[in-house]
Design a protein around this motif. Sequence first.
Motif, PDB file in Angstrom:
ATOM      1  N   MET A 144      38.115  53.042  39.374  1.00 13.30           N
ATOM      2  CA  MET A 144      36.487  53.294  38.920  1.00 13.30           C
ATOM      3  C   MET A 144      36.297  54.643  38.777  1.00 13.30           C
ATOM      4  SD  MET A 144      35.462  50.255  38.735  1.00 13.30           S
ATOM      5  CE  MET A 144      33.963  50.378  38.539  1.00 13.30           C
ATOM      6  N   THR A 145      37.331  55.575  38.658  1.00 14.35           N
ATOM      7  CA  THR A 145      36.891  56.928  38.025  1.00 14.35           C
ATOM      8  C   THR A 145      36.874  56.839  36.736  1.00 14.35           C
ATOM      9  OG1 THR A 145      39.423  57.563  38.096  1.00 14.35           O
ATOM     10  CG2 THR A 145      37.935  58.038  40.128  1.00 14.35           C
ATOM     11  N   ASN A 146      37.358  55.918  35.922  1.00 10.40           N
ATOM     12  CA  ASN A 146      37.327  55.697  34.772  1.00 10.40           C
ATOM     13  C   ASN A 146      37.195  54.305  34.190  1.00 10.40           C
ATOM     14  OD1 ASN A 146      37.616  56.337  31.956  1.00 10.40           O
ATOM     15  ND2 ASN A 146      40.041  56.226  31.898  1.00 10.40           N
ATOM     16  N   PRO A 147      36.212  53.829  34.331  1.00 10.60           N
ATOM     17  CA  PRO A 147      35.742  52.308  34.257  1.00 10.60           C
ATOM     18  C   PRO A 147      36.136  51.857  32.698  1.00 10.60           C
ATOM     19  CG  PRO A 147      34.038  52.981  35.479  1.00 10.60           C
ATOM     20  CD  PRO A 147      34.977  54.266  34.853  1.00 10.60           C
ATOM     21  N   PRO A 148      36.863  50.955  32.477  1.00 13.15           N
ATOM     22  CA  PRO A 148      37.313  50.291  31.061  1.00 13.15           C
ATOM     23  C   PRO A 148      35.863  50.328  30.114  1.00 13.15           C
ATOM     24  CG  PRO A 148      37.577  48.413  32.504  1.00 13.15           C
ATOM     25  CD  PRO A 148      36.999  49.544  33.458  1.00 13.15           C
ATOM     26  N   GLN A 149      36.422  50.246  29.047  1.00  8.27           N
ATOM     27  CA  GLN A 149      35.206  49.923  28.057  1.00  8.27           C
ATOM     28  C   GLN A 149      35.231  48.522  27.819  1.00  8.27           C
ATOM     29  OE1 GLN A 149      36.181  51.515  24.058  1.00  8.27           O
ATOM     30  NE2 GLN A 149      34.269  51.086  23.361  1.00  8.27           N
ATOM     31  N   GLY A 150      34.090  48.128  27.607  1.00  8.91           N
ATOM     32  CA  GLY A 150      33.885  46.661  27.228  1.00  8.91           C
ATOM     33  C   GLY A 150      33.860  45.953  28.725  1.00  8.91           C
ATOM     34  N   ASP A 151      34.253  44.701  28.819  1.00 11.01           N
ATOM     35  CA  ASP A 151      34.207  43.942  30.160  1.00 11.01           C
ATOM     36  C   ASP A 151      35.440  44.446  30.839  1.00 11.01           C
ATOM     37  OD1 ASP A 151      34.385  41.880  32.187  1.00 11.01           O
ATOM     38  OD2 ASP A 151      34.323  40.148  30.643  1.00 11.01           O
ATOM     39  N   ALA A 152      35.037  44.804  32.288  1.00 11.35           N
ATOM     40  CA  ALA A 152      35.949  45.396  32.956  1.00 11.35           C
ATOM     41  C   ALA A 152      37.124  44.319  33.520  1.00 11.35           C
ATOM     42  CB  ALA A 152      35.333  45.837  34.362  1.00 11.35           C
ATOM     43  N   PHE A 153      36.618  43.234  33.397  1.00 13.04           N
ATOM     44  CA  PHE A 153      37.426  42.070  33.880  1.00 13.04           C
ATOM     45  C   PHE A 153      38.814  41.511  32.652  1.00 13.04           C
ATOM     46  CE2 PHE A 153      38.527  37.346  35.053  1.00 13.04           C
ATOM     47  CZ  PHE A 153      39.355  37.869  36.181  1.00 13.04           C
ATOM     48  N   ALA A 154      38.496  42.275  31.728  1.00 12.73           N
ATOM     49  CA  ALA A 154      39.191  41.602  30.413  1.00 12.73           C
ATOM     50  C   ALA A 154      40.692  41.725  30.598  1.00 12.73           C
ATOM     51  CB  ALA A 154      38.688  42.528  29.188  1.00 12.73           C
ATOM     52  N   ALA A 155      41.155  42.932  31.230  1.00  9.95           N
ATOM     53  CA  ALA A 155      42.686  43.061  31.310  1.00  9.95           C
ATOM     54  C   ALA A 155      43.177  41.954  32.384  1.00  9.95           C
ATOM     55  CB  ALA A 155      43.021  44.495  31.667  1.00  9.95           C
ATOM     56  N   ARG A 156      42.574  41.284  33.174  1.00 13.79           N
ATOM     57  CA  ARG A 156      43.037  40.426  34.147  1.00 13.79           C
ATOM     58  C   ARG A 156      42.742  38.871  33.659  1.00 13.79           C
ATOM     59  NH1 ARG A 156      41.235  42.000  40.010  1.00 13.79           N
ATOM     60  NH2 ARG A 156      43.026  40.886  40.503  1.00 13.79           N
ATOM     61  N   ASN A 157      41.890  38.803  32.416  1.00 14.44           N
ATOM     62  CA  ASN A 157      41.330  37.388  32.141  1.00 14.44           C
ATOM     63  C   ASN A 157      42.124  36.911  30.897  1.00 14.44           C
ATOM     64  OD1 ASN A 157      39.528  35.302  31.304  1.00 14.44           O
ATOM     65  ND2 ASN A 157      37.938  36.738  30.609  1.00 14.44           N
ATOM     66  N   LYS A 158      42.740  35.990  31.133  1.00 12.14           N
ATOM     67  CA  LYS A 158      43.816  35.137  30.214  1.00 12.14           C
ATOM     68  C   LYS A 158      42.693  34.530  28.919  1.00 12.14           C
ATOM     69  CE  LYS A 158      44.457  30.713  32.007  1.00 12.14           C
ATOM     70  NZ  LYS A 158      45.630  29.937  32.422  1.00 12.14           N
ATOM     71  N   PHE A 159      41.532  34.409  29.322  1.00  7.52           N
ATOM     72  CA  PHE A 159      40.490  33.716  28.323  1.00  7.52           C
ATOM     73  C   PHE A 159      39.575  35.074  27.774  1.00  7.52           C
ATOM     74  CE2 PHE A 159      40.638  31.061  31.996  1.00  7.52           C
ATOM     75  CZ  PHE A 159      41.565  29.902  31.341  1.00  7.52           C
ATOM     76  N   ALA A 160      40.151  36.219  27.961  1.00  3.57           N
ATOM     77  CA  ALA A 160      39.401  37.338  27.108  1.00  3.57           C
ATOM     78  C   ALA A 160      39.338  37.180  25.735  1.00  3.57           C
ATOM     79  CB  ALA A 160      39.974  38.617  27.799  1.00  3.57           C
ATOM     80  N   LEU A 161      38.217  37.565  25.161  1.00  3.70           N
ATOM     81  CA  LEU A 161      37.958  37.496  23.619  1.00  3.70           C
ATOM     82  C   LEU A 161      37.978  39.059  23.097  1.00  3.70           C
ATOM     83  CD1 LEU A 161      34.788  35.321  23.562  1.00  3.70           C
ATOM     84  CD2 LEU A 161      37.296  34.654  23.353  1.00  3.70           C
ATOM     85  N   GLU A 162      38.285  39.182  21.815  1.00  2.00           N
ATOM     86  CA  GLU A 162      38.581  40.501  21.401  1.00  2.00           C
ATOM     87  C   GLU A 162      37.254  41.343  21.587  1.00  2.00           C
ATOM     88  OE1 GLU A 162      41.048  42.227  19.788  1.00  2.00           O
ATOM     89  OE2 GLU A 162      42.212  40.215  20.389  1.00  2.00           O
ATOM     90  N   ILE A 163      36.098  40.776  21.635  1.00  4.79           N
ATOM     91  CA  ILE A 163      34.927  41.521  21.797  1.00  4.79           C
ATOM     92  C   ILE A 163      34.883  42.095  23.269  1.00  4.79           C
ATOM     93  CG2 ILE A 163      33.390  39.660  22.642  1.00  4.79           C
ATOM     94  CD1 ILE A 163      31.210  40.910  21.144  1.00  4.79           C
ATOM     95  N   ASP A 164      35.490  41.421  24.362  1.00  4.18           N
ATOM     96  CA  ASP A 164      35.649  41.889  25.574  1.00  4.18           C
ATOM     97  C   ASP A 164      36.146  43.242  25.734  1.00  4.18           C
ATOM     98  OD1 ASP A 164      34.512  39.790  27.312  1.00  4.18           O
ATOM     99  OD2 ASP A 164      35.906  38.362  26.927  1.00  4.18           O
ATOM    100  N   LYS A 165      36.913  43.682  24.783  1.00  3.83           N
ATOM    101  CA  LYS A 165      37.678  45.009  25.116  1.00  3.83           C
ATOM    102  C   LYS A 165      36.862  46.179  24.544  1.00  3.83           C
ATOM    103  CE  LYS A 165      42.022  42.422  24.161  1.00  3.83           C
ATOM    104  NZ  LYS A 165      43.068  42.177  23.052  1.00  3.83           N
ATOM    105  N   VAL A 166      35.792  45.662  23.818  1.00  7.68           N
ATOM    106  CA  VAL A 166      34.948  46.723  23.079  1.00  7.68           C
ATOM    107  C   VAL A 166      33.643  46.905  23.450  1.00  7.68           C
ATOM    108  CG1 VAL A 166      36.641  47.092  21.176  1.00  7.68           C
ATOM    109  CG2 VAL A 166      34.499  45.577  21.146  1.00  7.68           C
ATOM    110  N   MET A 167      33.145  45.679  23.837  1.00  7.69           N
ATOM    111  CA  MET A 167      31.818  45.626  24.337  1.00  7.69           C
ATOM    112  C   MET A 167      31.320  44.800  25.452  1.00  7.69           C
ATOM    113  SD  MET A 167      28.554  44.196  21.900  1.00  7.69           S
ATOM    114  CE  MET A 167      28.962  45.285  20.566  1.00  7.69           C
ATOM    115  N   GLU A 168      30.512  45.416  26.424  1.00  5.64           N
ATOM    116  CA  GLU A 168      30.222  44.699  27.585  1.00  5.64           C
ATOM    117  C   GLU A 168      29.335  43.663  27.631  1.00  5.64           C
ATOM    118  OE1 GLU A 168      28.078  46.184  31.605  1.00  5.64           O
ATOM    119  OE2 GLU A 168      29.418  47.502  30.988  1.00  5.64           O
TER     120      GLU A 168
END
Length: 350
Positions: A279-303
């Motif tokens: 949390m000193t450098n929260p990820p861009q997009g959805d913070a759960f995306a890296a652990r989410n096997k259902f993540a979409l491409e948009i999750d990596k860039v937009m919250e």
Amino acid sequence: MSKLLEVKDLKVSFNTFNGEVQAVRGVSFDLNKGETIAIVGESGSGKSVTSNAIMQLLPKPHGYVKGGEILFEGEDLVKKSTSEMRKIRGKDISMVFQDPMTSLNPTMKIGTQIMEGLIKHQKMSKEHAKKRAIELLDLVGIPQPEVRMKQYPHQFSGGMRQRVVVAISLACNPKILIADEPTTALDVTIQAQILELMKDIQKKTESAIIFITHDLGVVANVADRVAVMYAGKVVEIGTTDDIFYNPKHPYTWGLLGSMPTLDSAEEELFAIPGSPPDMTNPPQGDAFAARNKFALEIDKVMEPPMFKVSDTHYAATWLLHEDAPKIEPPASVQLRMQGFANTGNKVGDQ
């Protein structure tokens, strides 16, 4: 229902040697009179920091409210001075902490510790406060309260110490009780007794409760509504039935899927892969995306925004967008949802 508390876009940070830790990043929820809302999530999700911010118990100067409002009966607690908050703590808003031994003074008798708040906030005489303290010990199920009043914390078991902490928190008839993991250190039998005690007391006093826990099994028995937190944000909020019968966020699926059941020996428990983000450098997009096997491409860039599921149910996941693929919860989660539905009762009745 009248709103006792409104948390609006709350942001809390900590200054550390490694930089700013963004512990809470825009949390919003409200609490009605007589209602219990549970805040759930893994360690580090921001649950306890949120409750400490409400009580103005953040470690200063390193911890601070960076933005947002905490409205209690219309007044912003963030703007209250330390002396003003002292008048509110214990009297209007009380807190039960996880470990009773850190809440109780080992050098003071139990009765004295209960009477302290009564004398200070309720302006009771010593005699009146003593009588009320005995009543409170009896209310929380401590046998021989007159005798126990004269004893020290080390003379009580863990479960009884937690009952004493509950008695102290209820001494001044607070409008809001914040319970921060109050049963984690207790065995399951005592845990059930403390939870039943809190439900019973709430019925008698009409107090509202914020219940903080990582245990969804506890939530099912105590909460009217549930807020699921991840990486400093509320990612899903709804009634207890909404969360247990119709969860929408993949993180909520993970929490439900990892719940052990009576059939757990015959099925594989679901585990959420990976770890929460730094949390000193929260990820861009959805913070759960890296652990989410259902993540979409948009999750990596937009919250994702909070999508409305119903009048009581909201979730922040791009899977709820009208153009997203239709993805069902994992089998382990569906089994649990089906199990809840097959009881024919509300979740909290189980």
